[in-house]
Design an enzyme around this catalytic site. Structure first.
Site, mmCIF file in Angstrom:
data_model
loop_
_atom_site.group_PDB
_atom_site.id
_atom_site.type_symbol
_atom_site.label_atom_id
_atom_site.label_comp_id
_atom_site.label_asym_id
_atom_site.label_seq_id
_atom_site.Cartn_x
_atom_site.Cartn_y
_atom_site.Cartn_z
ATOM 1 N N HIS A 49 56.775 92.439 39.508
ATOM 2 C CA HIS A 49 56.351 92.149 40.875
ATOM 3 C C HIS A 49 56.463 90.645 41.119
ATOM 4 C CE1 HIS A 49 52.401 91.678 38.664
ATOM 5 N NE2 HIS A 49 52.393 90.574 39.396
HETATM 6 P P1 TYD Z 1 49.109 94.275 37.894
HETATM 7 O O1 TYD Z 1 48.897 92.897 38.446
HETATM 8 O O2 TYD Z 1 50.206 95.095 38.460
HETATM 9 O O3 TYD Z 1 49.282 94.159 36.289
HETATM 10 P P2 TYD Z 1 50.578 93.823 35.389
HETATM 11 O O4 TYD Z 1 51.400 92.808 36.115
HETATM 12 O O5 TYD Z 1 49.987 93.295 34.103
HETATM 13 O O6 TYD Z 1 51.312 95.076 35.143
HETATM 14 O O7 TYD Z 1 47.729 95.059 38.006
HETATM 15 C C1 TYD Z 1 47.542 96.313 37.413
HETATM 16 C C2 TYD Z 1 46.472 97.066 38.201
HETATM 17 O O8 TYD Z 1 45.224 96.372 38.156
HETATM 18 C C3 TYD Z 1 46.827 97.227 39.670
HETATM 19 O O9 TYD Z 1 46.446 98.545 40.066
HETATM 20 C C4 TYD Z 1 45.968 96.227 40.385
HETATM 21 C C5 TYD Z 1 44.756 96.099 39.471
HETATM 22 N N1 TYD Z 1 44.163 94.742 39.498
HETATM 23 C C6 TYD Z 1 42.913 94.524 40.035
HETATM 24 O O10 TYD Z 1 42.258 95.458 40.546
HETATM 25 N N2 TYD Z 1 42.384 93.265 40.027
HETATM 26 C C7 TYD Z 1 43.053 92.212 39.486
HETATM 27 O O11 TYD Z 1 42.538 91.050 39.484
HETATM 28 C C8 TYD Z 1 44.367 92.440 38.939
HETATM 29 C C9 TYD Z 1 45.172 91.319 38.350
HETATM 30 C C10 TYD Z 1 44.889 93.723 38.965
#
Ligand code: TYD
Length: 147
Positions: A49
């Site tokens: 992302h």
């Molecule tokens: P994401 O940022 O997509 O993680 P990665 O890049 O490590 O794969 O986040 C994963 C999930 O966690 C997504 O459903 C959003 C949630 N999330 C929160 O609720 N709060 C936060 O501060 C973060 C970073 C993610």
């Protein structure tokens, strides 16, 4: 521009080390949120992302994690494998994150509270925003960054 930074390190081999960083000194934003990712099996890819506005400082206090940053025209790879090493990521970079070592912990200090609205989870949408000039010159790489 994204850049690798080396945190200050206090201590010695016999007693261990302490590293630190502060808002608006080593990093150019106020930290509003800290999160961390752990128990990720080796080989798993996360990220995939970009963020519209969010700025982040990422560091790996234990283990080894690889970041591939993409500004829509160019990609660069950064390895976080030392506790005193961090990577500053500006707005407008697509990131793919790979876990290289079991037990690695990835910590992230962020410029704002969580909002799904700030995420761009489609590479096509990311490319469209890049092409429309959404981030202007802000999502450039330094000429001397590691390839
Ligand atoms: P994401 O940022 O997509 O993680 P990665 O890049 O490590 O794969 O986040 C994963 C999930 O966690 C997504 O459903 C959003 C949630 N999330 C929160 O609720 N709060 C936060 O501060 C973060 C970073 C993610």
């Amino acid at each position: 521009m994204p850049r690798l930074i080396t945190f200050k390190k206090i201590g010695e081999e016999e007693i261990g080390y302490l590293s630190f960083f502060e808002s608006n000194k080593e990093i150019d934003f106020d930290i509003k949120r800290i999160y961390y990712t752990y128990a990720v099996p080796v080989g798993v890819q996360r990220g995939m992302h970009a963020h519209k506005e969010l700025k982040q400082l990422v560091w790996c206090p234990y283990g080894s994690v690889k970041f591939i940053l993409d500004n829509g025209t160019e990609k660069r790879t950064y390895i976080l494998d030392q506790p005193d090493k961090g990577l500053l990521i500006d707005r407008g970079f697509w990131r793919d994150i790979y876990w290289l070592k079991e037990g690695s912990v990835l910590c992230v200090a962020v410029s704002d509270f969580y909002s799904e609205n700030d995420y761009i989870r489609s590479y096509d949408e990311f490319k469209k925003l890049v092409d429309s000039g959404y981030w202007g010159n802000e999502n450039r790489f330094y000429p001397s960054d590691p390839e």
